[in-house]
Design an enzyme around this catalytic site. Structure first.
Site, mmCIF file in Angstrom:
data_model
loop_
_atom_site.group_PDB
_atom_site.id
_atom_site.type_symbol
_atom_site.label_atom_id
_atom_site.label_comp_id
_atom_site.label_asym_id
_atom_site.label_seq_id
_atom_site.Cartn_x
_atom_site.Cartn_y
_atom_site.Cartn_z
ATOM 1 N N CYS A 139 -38.392 -72.438 12.725
ATOM 2 C CA CYS A 139 -38.899 -74.340 13.584
ATOM 3 C C CYS A 139 -39.101 -73.816 14.822
ATOM 4 O O CYS A 139 -40.028 -72.821 14.739
ATOM 5 C CB CYS A 139 -37.593 -75.058 13.917
ATOM 6 S SG CYS A 139 -35.968 -74.574 14.448
ATOM 7 N N HIS A 185 -47.583 -49.150 11.640
ATOM 8 C CA HIS A 185 -47.044 -49.578 9.661
ATOM 9 C C HIS A 185 -47.947 -49.264 8.775
ATOM 10 O O HIS A 185 -49.155 -49.585 8.660
ATOM 11 C CB HIS A 185 -47.272 -51.608 10.121
ATOM 12 C CG HIS A 185 -47.017 -52.158 9.244
ATOM 13 N ND1 HIS A 185 -47.557 -52.303 7.914
ATOM 14 C CD2 HIS A 185 -45.955 -52.999 9.081
ATOM 15 C CE1 HIS A 185 -46.833 -52.967 7.393
ATOM 16 N NE2 HIS A 185 -45.969 -53.620 7.644
#
Length: 625
Positions: free
Chosen positions: A26, A548
């Site tokens: 949220c 990454h």
């Protein structure tokens, strides 16, 4: 390392990917549905840099992050496939807990749309109040229906989120919502003539902005779908299954579920109106005082059906909005008072920054980072919220647009009653003054400097003698050497928005020509992701790096990757970090382009990548200024 380290540590401490059934977020917190909450280490989570607290309520394990939750969630999403089915056993939950979890899970994903539309409605209220817009013009017409869109088509939004939560087919759930909102059906209702379908009466009802009918429909649809899945012959399942679902659910929703939900909603709205008429002052006072506890447990989202149902009937919210407004102002006042009184410089910055966000309507950082931590300021918040809540309740304060309640959204309290906004503003002043004074009177036990320093260190142990910050960089620390050999690309050109946008930091990307990754700096390994596709390093000069390997390679779950280092290990530039099979990974359709990111780029003046188009391991790749 900011978001990536936080995400990695959080995932590990909630029990790892295998313990996560699903996760969403949220405005300020990660919301996990865990298979077994007893596995989660709450005490350790509270000490993770970037985590302000934890809470467990309604079947959700909530990790409070604050304003950076979106970035932490994006980093978390790269660490595992949390939507995949699992054979791991799921801990049983009580019926009440399951209901709360379901309600919260349905309403949380649609909040951004509702808040966005509410802010547009608030903006239009300002323009209309000061006669800055032509009420008969097209601008007013278009902006009005933009602001109303999320509320008018609320059944569509709820159909999507309910389908995701209840594991029903999203497309078919949206189709059922479309039945309730179809213009032809609305025209039949408006005509006023009796309507029958299959010889059965269709009860007249208005479903735009409704809540309960579509949730009931999707709930039943989830069971009909299982039946159709089980009994449809495989050879015709792709066409028979959706036919069965719609041919059952459309009449059932029109004749039974829709009217039933509308009746329940009407009774709910009537009950709310009765409470507002007779004890509205008490209700606002209670909400103003208890809202911190609703937030701690995540229960504030469970009030969604009540608020939205009443709002659909009256176009006002006098239940939660006024009490939430004064509570938010109280949190901001308490954090400000703490910031003025504390002697801890680092904690002073935390208090001041969380005070601003609370006054604007986001209170979790102030609650978990300041008032709950110090205890006595929370008592002041409760007192201030209660006093101001009674005031706004006595004068019947209501808001005409839903969303976050704070100073910036005070125009949402403009109604046909010209005094409504005045009383809302007076309530804010009362909340602020009472809470601020009570915080100073009650006092608090200050946070020692050592505690703050401990709380902000990274999970990995630093190298002896390492100093952080751009000012500490020596000439030798200003250069990152190439950790891979291959083709160099600007970060903005890669096929991953999170990296390409620079949201995770500045850097560069390399498409490797061989499957060998080495350290670009002297430093400490701060993160080795479980799937071995990404590594974090803190350089001896204070630069925090994320490397990454490939796009979406987390889905390989470590296959074709071999890590040669572990967290906390000291490395030198050129040391082998990991190896990976470029041929096997590419054969499975994965893009091997590898971002090398300085995640704390904001700590430096600039991060300048090489202008070479190809590079070899050990050559100069990035200059940090």
């Amino acid at each position: 390392m900011k978001h990536e380290n936080t995400a990695s540590e959080v995932l590990k401490l909630v029990g790892g990917e295998k313990n996560v059934d699903s996760v969403t977020h949220c405005a300020t917190r990660l919301r996990f549905n865990l298979k077994d909450e007893s596995v989660a280490n709450g005490d350790a989570l509270k000490n993770v840099p970037g985590v302000m607290g934890v809470a467990s309520s309604g079947g959700q394990y909530q990790v409070i992050i604050g304003n950076e939750v979106h970035n932490v969630y994006k980093a978390l999403a790269k660490l595992g496939d949390f939507g995949a089915p699992s054979d791991a056993p799921v801990a049983k939950k009580g019926r009440f807990v399951t209901i709360l979890d379901t309600i919260s899970g349905i309403f949380t994903p649609i909040l951004p749309a509702m808040i966005g539309c509410a802010m547009i409605k608030a903006l239009m209220l300002i323009l209309k109040t000061f006669n800055l817009v032509d009420l008969d013009g097209q601008f007013n017409t278009i902006m009005t229906f933009i602001g109303d869109s999320a509320y008018y088509f609320l059944p569509m939004l709820l159909a999507w989120s309910a389908a995701v939560k209840l594991k029903a087919n999203v497309g078919l759930s949206l189709a059922v919502a479309g039945v309730l909102l179809h213009p032809s059906f609305s025209a039949l209702m408006a005509a006023g003539d009796p309507i029958k379908f299959l010889g059965l009466p269709v009860t007249p009802a208005t479903y735009s902005s409704s809540v309960i009918p579509i949730i009931l429909a999707v709930w039943i649809l989830s069971y009909v779908e299982r039946f159709a899945e089980k009994y449809s012959p495989s050879v015709v399942k792709s066409i028979l299954k959706p036919l069965i679902i719609l041919i059952v659910m459309a009449p059932l929703t029109l004749i039974v579920l829709g009217p039933l939900g509308a009746i329940v909603g009407n009774y709910l709205a009537t009950g709310v109106g009765y409470i507002n008429t007779h004890v509205g002052w008490l209700l606002s006072g209670v909400i103003g005082a208890t809202f911190p506890f609703l937030i701690m447990t995540g229960m504030h989202y469970s009030l969604g059906p009540v608020v939205l149902t009443a709002y659909a009937q009256t176009q006002k919210d006098s239940i939660v909005g006024p009490g939430m407004l004064v509570h938010n102002i109280s949190q901001g006042a308490a954090a400000l008072a703490v910031g003025l009184r504390t002697k801890n410089k680092a904690f002073k910055q935390v208090a001041f920054s969380t005070s601003v966000t609370a006054l604007l309507g986001i209170t979790e950082p102030a609650l978990f980072g300041v008032t709950l931590r110090l205890k006595k300021p929370l008592i002041a918040v409760i007192i201030g919220g209660a006093v101001a809540g009674v005031y706004v309740g006595l004068f019947g304060v209501a808001r005409s647009a839903l969303g976050i309640a704070g100073i910036a959204t005070l125009p949402a309290f403009i109604t046909e009653n010209p005094w409504n906004l005045v009383h809302a503003a007076i309530g804010c002043v009362i909340a602020f003054v009472v809470t601020f004074v009570m915080t100073l009177i009650l006092g608090f036990e200050d946070v020692p400097e050592e505690t703050t320093a401990t709380a902000t260190t990274t999970s990995a142990q630093p190298v002896s003698g390492v100093v952080a910050g751009a000012s500490a960089l020596q000439t030798s620390d200003r250069v990152l050497t190439a950790p891979l050999s291959g083709q160099v690309h600007e970060l903005s050109t890669i096929q991953d928005e999170a990296f390409a946008s620079g949201a995770m930091g500045k850097g560069v990307a390399i498409t490797p020509s061989e499957g060998k990754l080495v350290s670009p700096v002297n430093g400490v390994v701060t993160a080795v992701f479980p799937t071995a596709h990404a590594i974090g390093i803190s350089s001896s000069g204070g630069a925090e790096l994320l490397i990454h390997v490939g796009m979406n390679t987390v889905k390989l779950k470590g296959e074709h990757f071999t890590a040669h280092v572990q967290e906390g290990q000291t490395v030198k530039a050129g040391d082998l970090l990991l190896e990976f099979d470029t041929v096997a990974i590419a054969a499975k359709g994965y893009d091997l382009t590898t971002p090398i990111i300085v995640t704390n780029s904001d700590d430096f003046t600039d991060v300048i990548a090489t202008d070479k188009t190809s590079i070899t391991i050990g050559e100069k790749l990035v200059q940090i200024v």
